[in-house]
Design an enzyme around this catalytic site. Sequence first.
Site, short mmCIF file in Angstrom:
data_model
loop_
_atom_site.label_atom_id
_atom_site.label_comp_id
_atom_site.label_asym_id
_atom_site.label_seq_id
_atom_site.Cartn_x
_atom_site.Cartn_y
_atom_site.Cartn_z
N ASN A 7 4.91 -5.26 21.30
CA ASN A 7 3.82 -4.56 21.98
C ASN A 7 2.66 -4.38 21.00
OD1 ASN A 7 3.35 -3.34 24.64
ND2 ASN A 7 2.99 -1.44 23.52
N LEU A 8 1.48 -4.19 21.56
CA LEU A 8 0.30 -3.99 20.70
C LEU A 8 0.50 -2.79 19.77
CD1 LEU A 8 -2.49 -5.24 20.30
CD2 LEU A 8 -3.38 -3.66 22.02
N GLU A 9 1.14 -1.76 20.29
CA GLU A 9 1.34 -0.52 19.53
C GLU A 9 2.69 0.07 19.95
OE1 GLU A 9 -2.04 1.49 21.13
OE2 GLU A 9 -1.04 1.82 23.04
N ASN A 15 4.86 -7.10 36.33
CA ASN A 15 3.52 -7.54 36.73
C ASN A 15 3.53 -8.18 38.10
OD1 ASN A 15 2.89 -6.71 34.19
ND2 ASN A 15 2.76 -8.76 33.31
N HIS A 26 8.25 -5.42 40.67
CA HIS A 26 7.23 -4.62 41.36
C HIS A 26 6.46 -5.43 42.41
CE1 HIS A 26 7.11 -1.41 37.88
NE2 HIS A 26 8.16 -1.28 38.68
N ARG A 71 -8.30 -7.08 43.36
CA ARG A 71 -7.41 -7.61 42.31
C ARG A 71 -6.98 -9.05 42.63
NH1 ARG A 71 -3.06 -3.20 41.19
NH2 ARG A 71 -2.42 -4.67 39.58
N THR A 113 4.61 -3.45 27.55
CA THR A 113 4.75 -2.37 28.54
C THR A 113 4.77 -1.02 27.82
OG1 THR A 113 6.12 -1.42 30.31
CG2 THR A 113 7.27 -2.79 28.67
N SER A 114 4.12 -0.03 28.43
CA SER A 114 3.97 1.28 27.78
C SER A 114 5.23 2.12 27.89
CB SER A 114 2.80 2.04 28.41
OG SER A 114 3.08 2.30 29.78
C1 BJW Z 1 -0.56 -5.16 24.77
C2 BJW Z 1 -1.74 -5.88 24.75
C3 BJW Z 1 -1.66 -7.13 24.16
C4 BJW Z 1 -2.22 -4.06 25.69
N1 BJW Z 1 -0.50 -7.55 23.68
N2 BJW Z 1 0.58 -5.60 24.27
C5 BJW Z 1 10.01 11.71 36.75
C6 BJW Z 1 10.86 11.21 35.80
C7 BJW Z 1 11.33 9.91 35.88
C8 BJW Z 1 10.95 9.07 36.91
C9 BJW Z 1 10.09 9.57 37.84
C10 BJW Z 1 9.62 10.89 37.78
N3 BJW Z 1 8.81 11.09 38.81
C11 BJW Z 1 8.73 9.96 39.54
C12 BJW Z 1 9.51 9.03 38.96
C13 BJW Z 1 9.70 7.63 39.43
C14 BJW Z 1 8.47 6.79 39.26
C15 BJW Z 1 7.97 6.91 37.81
O1 BJW Z 1 8.45 6.25 36.92
N4 BJW Z 1 6.97 7.73 37.57
C16 BJW Z 1 6.50 7.92 36.19
C17 BJW Z 1 4.99 7.87 36.18
C18 BJW Z 1 7.09 9.18 35.66
N5 BJW Z 1 8.86 5.43 39.55
C19 BJW Z 1 8.86 4.96 40.78
O2 BJW Z 1 8.48 5.61 41.74
C20 BJW Z 1 9.42 3.57 40.96
N6 BJW Z 1 10.42 3.58 41.94
C21 BJW Z 1 11.57 4.28 41.80
O3 BJW Z 1 11.80 4.97 40.83
O4 BJW Z 1 12.42 4.11 42.83
C22 BJW Z 1 13.60 4.90 42.88
C23 BJW Z 1 13.57 5.76 44.09
C24 BJW Z 1 12.78 5.44 45.17
C25 BJW Z 1 12.79 6.24 46.29
C26 BJW Z 1 13.57 7.36 46.30
C27 BJW Z 1 14.35 7.69 45.21
C28 BJW Z 1 14.36 6.87 44.10
C29 BJW Z 1 8.35 2.60 41.43
C30 BJW Z 1 7.34 2.34 40.38
C31 BJW Z 1 6.25 1.44 40.94
C32 BJW Z 1 5.19 1.14 39.90
N7 BJW Z 1 4.10 0.53 40.54
C33 BJW Z 1 2.95 0.12 39.72
C34 BJW Z 1 1.78 -0.31 40.63
C35 BJW Z 1 2.18 -1.33 41.70
C36 BJW Z 1 1.82 -2.71 41.40
C37 BJW Z 1 0.34 -2.90 41.03
O5 BJW Z 1 -0.55 -2.40 41.71
O6 BJW Z 1 0.08 -3.61 40.03
O7 BJW Z 1 3.35 -0.92 38.81
S1 BJW Z 1 2.35 1.40 38.62
C38 BJW Z 1 1.95 0.34 37.31
O8 BJW Z 1 2.74 0.74 36.16
C39 BJW Z 1 2.42 -1.06 37.73
C40 BJW Z 1 3.10 -1.52 36.46
O9 BJW Z 1 4.02 -2.54 36.74
C41 BJW Z 1 3.73 -0.26 35.91
C42 BJW Z 1 4.05 -0.32 34.44
O10 BJW Z 1 2.88 -0.42 33.67
P1 BJW Z 1 2.89 -1.29 32.35
O11 BJW Z 1 3.12 -2.71 32.67
O12 BJW Z 1 3.79 -0.69 31.35
O13 BJW Z 1 1.34 -1.19 31.89
P2 BJW Z 1 0.64 -0.08 30.97
O14 BJW Z 1 -0.82 -0.22 31.16
O15 BJW Z 1 1.24 1.25 31.17
O16 BJW Z 1 1.04 -0.54 29.47
C43 BJW Z 1 0.52 -1.72 28.90
C44 BJW Z 1 1.05 -1.83 27.47
O17 BJW Z 1 0.63 -3.07 26.95
C45 BJW Z 1 0.52 -0.72 26.53
O18 BJW Z 1 1.59 -0.19 25.76
C46 BJW Z 1 -0.44 -1.47 25.62
O19 BJW Z 1 -0.48 -0.98 24.28
C47 BJW Z 1 0.12 -2.87 25.65
N8 BJW Z 1 -0.88 -3.90 25.42
N9 BJW Z 1 -2.74 -5.08 25.37
C48 BJW Z 1 0.60 -6.71 23.75
N10 BJW Z 1 -2.78 -7.90 24.09
#
Ligand code: BJW
Length: 234
Positions: A202-204, A92, A109, A59, A177-178
Amino acid sequence: MPPYQRIVILTGAGISAESGVATFRDKDGIWSKYSIEDVATPEAFRRDPKRVHDFYNMRRRDHATVKPNAAHYALARLEAEHNGEVTLVTQNIDALHEQAGSKNLIHMHGELLKAWCLLCDGRFAWEADLSLETICPGCGRPHGLRPDVVWFGEMPYEMDRIGALLEAADLFLSIGTSGNVYPAAGFVALARRAGAHTVELNLEPSEGASYFADTIHGPATQVVPAYVERVLKT
Ligand code: BJW
């Protein structure tokens, strides 16, 4: 539209999609090719650090070929020209917001172009590949460096500061963001409770679209510059 004084903007992978950076949960997104459990948890890094380094090395190399798009530039212009406070909170790890000129920016992040040494706790700008053997420039030891990114189960950066900004916001924008990943997915509820106007661009419709007062759907390079133009006219 009233003249907003304290704007908080959350961005996700969708804002960088038209620059050529892969999103996570779209059809051909990163999580369709890699499993979260293999590359994006601290356990994965302990179990198989080489696999995780390979993933982020790939990446980092891809990042060298991409450039900011019209949406990144529009947000930098908003910060520079708006008569009020504008803070960008990005999920991001790419560096496209800063490359476009944004300055008041929180990488909740982490950052792809930084390495973090678990042995000396130093953080370093990093553009090359990383491996277990890479020597830390801070402490001179191997086996300590990891990508400075936030994996599942780890605490995102600057949460106290983000919480205070949301408490004081009068406009909250969520772009590309989704709404699948917490705590970012919960920011709209916090901003609403604090009295902010909330808008999704957002796109959708995202998972959390119904929480927003207003939703604008379309590609970020079109809808973001148009929205910024409207805010700057107030
Ligand atoms: C367009 C477009 C165009 C396309 N124009 N739009 C149960 C319930 C609630 C929470 C949790 C749970 N179980 C676990 C959790 C916590 C967990 C979590 O949320 N899990 C869920 C999956 C349920 N979260 C965590 O663990 C976080 N930490 C935390 O909660 O700490 C508290 C804690 C810690 C310890 C102990 C106790 C408490 C940490 C989250 C870390 C996320 N990391 C990542 C990867 C790392 C970085 C990397 O490698 O890049 O971060 S995961 C990945 O998802 C990345 C992103 O930042 C993140 C969000 O994704 P994003 O940006 O929304 O992308 P997409 O692909 O999902 O969406 C893109 C959108 O764009 C779509 O809607 C498209 O339609 C749109 N789009 N083209 C406009 N042209």
